[in-house]
Design a protein around this motif. Structure first.
Motif, PDB file in Angstrom:
ATOM      1  N   ARG A  40      43.940  37.020  44.617  1.00 55.51           N
ATOM      2  CA  ARG A  40      45.230  36.556  45.114  1.00 55.51           C
ATOM      3  C   ARG A  40      45.031  35.260  45.898  1.00 55.51           C
ATOM      4  NH1 ARG A  40      44.920  41.808  46.787  1.00 55.51           N
ATOM      5  NH2 ARG A  40      44.733  41.143  48.979  1.00 55.51           N
ATOM      6  N   PRO A  41      46.086  34.475  46.038  1.00 54.09           N
ATOM      7  CA  PRO A  41      45.974  33.245  46.820  1.00 54.09           C
ATOM      8  C   PRO A  41      45.414  33.518  48.213  1.00 54.09           C
ATOM      9  CG  PRO A  41      48.037  33.250  45.635  1.00 54.09           C
ATOM     10  CD  PRO A  41      47.425  34.609  45.417  1.00 54.09           C
ATOM     11  N   GLY A  42      44.453  32.693  48.602  1.00 47.34           N
ATOM     12  CA  GLY A  42      43.850  32.814  49.917  1.00 47.34           C
ATOM     13  C   GLY A  42      42.619  33.695  49.971  1.00 47.34           C
ATOM     14  N   GLN A  43      42.384  34.513  48.932  1.00 44.25           N
ATOM     15  CA  GLN A  43      41.164  35.310  48.914  1.00 44.25           C
ATOM     16  C   GLN A  43      39.968  34.405  48.646  1.00 44.25           C
ATOM     17  OE1 GLN A  43      42.164  38.671  46.167  1.00 44.25           O
ATOM     18  NE2 GLN A  43      42.015  39.917  48.017  1.00 44.25           N
ATOM     19  N   ARG A  44      38.760  34.930  48.927  1.00 45.41           N
ATOM     20  CA  ARG A  44      37.560  34.105  48.860  1.00 45.41           C
ATOM     21  C   ARG A  44      36.632  34.590  47.749  1.00 45.41           C
ATOM     22  NH1 ARG A  44      34.453  33.526  54.151  1.00 45.41           N
ATOM     23  NH2 ARG A  44      33.617  31.751  52.998  1.00 45.41           N
ATOM     24  N   CYS A  45      36.050  33.631  47.050  1.00 42.80           N
ATOM     25  CA  CYS A  45      35.169  33.924  45.933  1.00 42.80           C
ATOM     26  C   CYS A  45      33.918  33.065  46.040  1.00 42.80           C
ATOM     27  CB  CYS A  45      35.893  33.632  44.609  1.00 42.80           C
ATOM     28  SG  CYS A  45      34.885  33.861  43.126  1.00 42.80           S
ATOM     29  N   LEU A  46      32.759  33.679  45.844  1.00 42.08           N
ATOM     30  CA  LEU A  46      31.489  32.957  45.786  1.00 42.08           C
ATOM     31  C   LEU A  46      30.981  33.011  44.355  1.00 42.08           C
ATOM     32  CD1 LEU A  46      29.081  31.595  47.395  1.00 42.08           C
ATOM     33  CD2 LEU A  46      28.035  33.878  47.400  1.00 42.08           C
ATOM     34  N   VAL A  47      30.675  31.856  43.778  1.00 37.70           N
ATOM     35  CA  VAL A  47      30.134  31.788  42.425  1.00 37.70           C
ATOM     36  C   VAL A  47      28.708  31.251  42.502  1.00 37.70           C
ATOM     37  CG1 VAL A  47      30.392  30.864  40.101  1.00 37.70           C
ATOM     38  CG2 VAL A  47      32.430  31.411  41.454  1.00 37.70           C
ATOM     39  N   ILE A  48      27.736  32.091  42.164  1.00 40.71           N
ATOM     40  CA  ILE A  48      26.331  31.699  42.140  1.00 40.71           C
ATOM     41  C   ILE A  48      26.012  31.218  40.727  1.00 40.71           C
ATOM     42  CG2 ILE A  48      23.965  32.451  42.566  1.00 40.71           C
ATOM     43  CD1 ILE A  48      25.164  34.761  44.247  1.00 40.71           C
ATOM     44  N   GLY A  49      25.446  30.022  40.609  1.00 37.17           N
ATOM     45  CA  GLY A  49      25.239  29.426  39.289  1.00 37.17           C
ATOM     46  C   GLY A  49      26.512  28.765  38.805  1.00 37.17           C
ATOM     47  N   ALA A  50      27.170  28.020  39.691  1.00 33.89           N
ATOM     48  CA  ALA A  50      28.515  27.519  39.424  1.00 33.89           C
ATOM     49  C   ALA A  50      28.575  26.417  38.376  1.00 33.89           C
ATOM     50  CB  ALA A  50      29.146  27.016  40.729  1.00 33.89           C
ATOM     51  N   ALA A  51      27.450  25.799  38.028  1.00 34.33           N
ATOM     52  CA  ALA A  51      27.472  24.729  37.025  1.00 34.33           C
ATOM     53  C   ALA A  51      27.138  25.237  35.630  1.00 34.33           C
ATOM     54  CB  ALA A  51      26.496  23.611  37.411  1.00 34.33           C
ATOM     55  N   GLY A  52      26.753  26.505  35.516  1.00 27.38           N
ATOM     56  CA  GLY A  52      26.452  27.079  34.213  1.00 27.38           C
ATOM     57  C   GLY A  52      27.712  27.496  33.484  1.00 27.38           C
ATOM     58  N   GLY A  53      27.546  28.087  32.294  1.00 23.43           N
ATOM     59  CA  GLY A  53      28.683  28.418  31.449  1.00 23.43           C
ATOM     60  C   GLY A  53      29.661  29.388  32.088  1.00 23.43           C
ATOM     61  N   VAL A  54      29.193  30.599  32.444  1.00 25.88           N
ATOM     62  CA  VAL A  54      30.084  31.561  33.079  1.00 25.88           C
ATOM     63  C   VAL A  54      30.523  31.046  34.444  1.00 25.88           C
ATOM     64  CG1 VAL A  54      30.300  33.898  33.991  1.00 25.88           C
ATOM     65  CG2 VAL A  54      29.055  33.518  31.870  1.00 25.88           C
ATOM     66  N   GLY A  55      29.606  30.415  35.163  1.00 26.42           N
ATOM     67  CA  GLY A  55      29.901  29.953  36.513  1.00 26.42           C
ATOM     68  C   GLY A  55      31.044  28.962  36.575  1.00 26.42           C
ATOM     69  N   VAL A  56      31.009  27.948  35.726  1.00 22.23           N
ATOM     70  CA  VAL A  56      32.054  26.917  35.801  1.00 22.23           C
ATOM     71  C   VAL A  56      33.418  27.488  35.446  1.00 22.23           C
ATOM     72  CG1 VAL A  56      31.674  26.064  33.434  1.00 22.23           C
ATOM     73  CG2 VAL A  56      32.715  24.585  35.139  1.00 22.23           C
ATOM     74  N   TYR A  57      33.463  28.404  34.468  1.00 24.55           N
ATOM     75  CA  TYR A  57      34.748  28.992  34.119  1.00 24.55           C
ATOM     76  C   TYR A  57      35.202  29.980  35.193  1.00 24.55           C
ATOM     77  CZ  TYR A  57      33.847  26.814  29.628  1.00 24.55           C
ATOM     78  OH  TYR A  57      33.586  25.902  28.647  1.00 24.55           O
ATOM     79  N   GLY A  58      34.253  30.611  35.878  1.00 24.96           N
ATOM     80  CA  GLY A  58      34.609  31.442  37.017  1.00 24.96           C
ATOM     81  C   GLY A  58      35.218  30.622  38.134  1.00 24.96           C
ATOM     82  N   VAL A  59      34.632  29.463  38.408  1.00 24.31           N
ATOM     83  CA  VAL A  59      35.181  28.556  39.424  1.00 24.31           C
ATOM     84  C   VAL A  59      36.597  28.141  39.043  1.00 24.31           C
ATOM     85  CG1 VAL A  59      34.982  26.252  40.446  1.00 24.31           C
ATOM     86  CG2 VAL A  59      32.945  27.695  40.230  1.00 24.31           C
ATOM     87  N   GLN A  60      36.773  27.718  37.799  1.00 25.20           N
ATOM     88  CA  GLN A  60      38.084  27.247  37.356  1.00 25.20           C
ATOM     89  C   GLN A  60      39.152  28.329  37.458  1.00 25.20           C
ATOM     90  OE1 GLN A  60      37.690  25.793  33.367  1.00 25.20           O
ATOM     91  NE2 GLN A  60      36.321  24.102  33.928  1.00 25.20           N
ATOM     92  N   LEU A  61      38.836  29.521  36.945  1.00 28.08           N
ATOM     93  CA  LEU A  61      39.845  30.575  36.886  1.00 28.08           C
ATOM     94  C   LEU A  61      40.157  31.127  38.277  1.00 28.08           C
ATOM     95  CD1 LEU A  61      41.679  32.061  34.998  1.00 28.08           C
ATOM     96  CD2 LEU A  61      39.833  33.687  34.508  1.00 28.08           C
ATOM     97  N   ALA A  62      39.126  31.303  39.110  1.00 25.46           N
ATOM     98  CA  ALA A  62      39.372  31.764  40.477  1.00 25.46           C
ATOM     99  C   ALA A  62      40.224  30.753  41.236  1.00 25.46           C
ATOM    100  CB  ALA A  62      38.047  31.998  41.199  1.00 25.46           C
ATOM    101  N   SER A  63      39.931  29.484  41.051  1.00 21.47           N
ATOM    102  CA  SER A  63      40.717  28.435  41.703  1.00 21.47           C
ATOM    103  C   SER A  63      42.164  28.453  41.216  1.00 21.47           C
ATOM    104  CB  SER A  63      40.077  27.073  41.440  1.00 21.47           C
ATOM    105  OG  SER A  63      40.859  26.030  41.979  1.00 21.47           O
ATOM    106  N   SER A  64      42.356  28.669  39.903  1.00 23.04           N
ATOM    107  CA  SER A  64      43.714  28.696  39.358  1.00 23.04           C
ATOM    108  C   SER A  64      44.512  29.879  39.898  1.00 23.04           C
ATOM    109  CB  SER A  64      43.672  28.748  37.829  1.00 23.04           C
ATOM    110  OG  SER A  64      43.340  30.041  37.358  1.00 23.04           O
ATOM    111  N   GLN A  65      43.822  30.947  40.333  1.00 31.13           N
ATOM    112  CA  GLN A  65      44.487  32.101  40.922  1.00 31.13           C
ATOM    113  C   GLN A  65      44.796  31.889  42.404  1.00 31.13           C
ATOM    114  OE1 GLN A  65      41.837  35.373  39.966  1.00 31.13           O
ATOM    115  NE2 GLN A  65      42.683  35.604  37.906  1.00 31.13           N
TER     116      GLN A  65
END
Length: 318
Positions: A147-172
């Motif tokens: 939800r908006p305002g929640q916090r997410c840590l992505v380890i390996g953020a420049a890799g395949g799963v990582g970058v899409y995790g960053v994008q999708l979490a940010s979009s949420q």
């Protein structure tokens, strides 16, 4: 259509190289569609196969022919199925452990593993999204939507799963902290990360951290290590649960949870969702490099390099 095609296989001699050979074009069985491959991605399993890993699977793949690598792609159908028609441009994800391999000019793919691709989604972008994008969707839409305002840590953020995790979490609407190299920090920020933690100089976790979700793509942490830094109801998700099997047991008795993903296959609905997320801008293809089929060993070497920015792709039939 020609009856001979190029295909990748392990070079003889066990020297850890791939080579291009010519073999007969396969014929689709009932329920399959013959697909001409346009672009196919490189994955960790492929690189491990080249190094001698996954022996039982390689033995099974060889029963169908010499092609032993590749399972996500974009291509063009060259036969009809129930939904798919010859000439359709398709995105697909062959079953990881027992599906046909896709590092070849053609492959016969189960129609249930295919979805038609809209014209506005290019070949390279489509191929770059498939497995890693689907994995991020599974985490952030099934296991732990944010939800908006929640916090997410992505380890390996420049890799395949990582970058899409960053994008999708940010979009949420989440606040995303990205663990990556110093060199990739600016790029990770451009993907939606609000905070960068360079792994060369900073610990994964800080005093006071309370993350609602930790996505550990390289399996560098564990539930045991992450739990003190999770908020109540928070979740730690890894791509390698064997690193901390006890953690999954402990999480069953805690307000904090552990989860993992092993994406063995997809389906048309999941592929359609991935295409939809790209169309809305919630997920954007991240391509590190594109290599021609003859450059396969350079492509596999690039995949093994730490600090990539997104996916490594093989261009098979431009």
């Amino acid at each position: 259509m020609t009856h001979v095609m190029r295909a990748l296989t392990l070079a003889p001699g066990g020297d850890g190289r791939m080579e291009v050979v010519e073999i007969a074009v396969p014929a689709p069985k009932p329920g399959q569609v013959l697909v001409q491959m346009k672009v196919s991605a490189v994955n960790e399993m492929d690189v491990q196969v080249r190094s001698g890993g996954w022996r039982p699977q390689v033995k099974a793949f060889r029963r169908a022919g010499p092609v032993v690598t590749g399972f996500e792609f974009v291509g063009v159908a060259h036969s009809d199925g129930r939904r798919i028609r010859s000439g359709d441009r398709v995105i697909g994800y062959s079953h990881v452990l027992n599906g046909p391999r896709t590092h070849a000019d053609y492959a016969c793919i189960d129609e249930n593993d295919l979805q038609v691709v809209p014209a506005q989604l290019g070949d390279e972008d489509a191929a770059a999204l498939v497995v890693m994008g689907l994995t991020a969707v599974e985490i952030l839409e099934r296991l732990k939507p944010l939800r908006p305002g929640q916090r997410c840590l992505v380890i390996g953020a420049a890799g395949g799963v990582g970058v899409y995790g960053v994008q999708l979490a940010s979009s949420q609407g989440a606040e995303v902290s990205a663990v990556c190299s110093v060199a990739n920090g600016e790029w990770a920020a451009s993907q939606g990360a609000s905070q960068i933690r360079p792994y060369e100089s900073e610990p994964l976790y800080r005093s006071g951290d309370r993350f609602d979700l930790v996505i550990d793509t390289p399996a560098k942490s564990s539930f045991r290590e992450a739990a003190p830094y999770l908020a109540a109801g928070g979740m730690y998700v890894t791509t390698n649960p064997t690193a901390d099997l006890g953690g999954f047991v402990r999480s069953a008795f805690s307000s904090k949870r552990a989860g993992y993903l092993m994406m063995l296959r997809s389906n048309p609905a999941k592929l359609a969702r991935l295409i939809e997320l790209h169309a809305t801008g919630a997920m954007r293809a991240a391509v590190d490099s594109v290599h021609d089929l003859a450059e396969v060993n350079a492509a596999f070497d690039r995949f093994a390099v730490r600090g990539k920015q997104g996916r490594v792709l093989l261009r098979i039939n431009p």
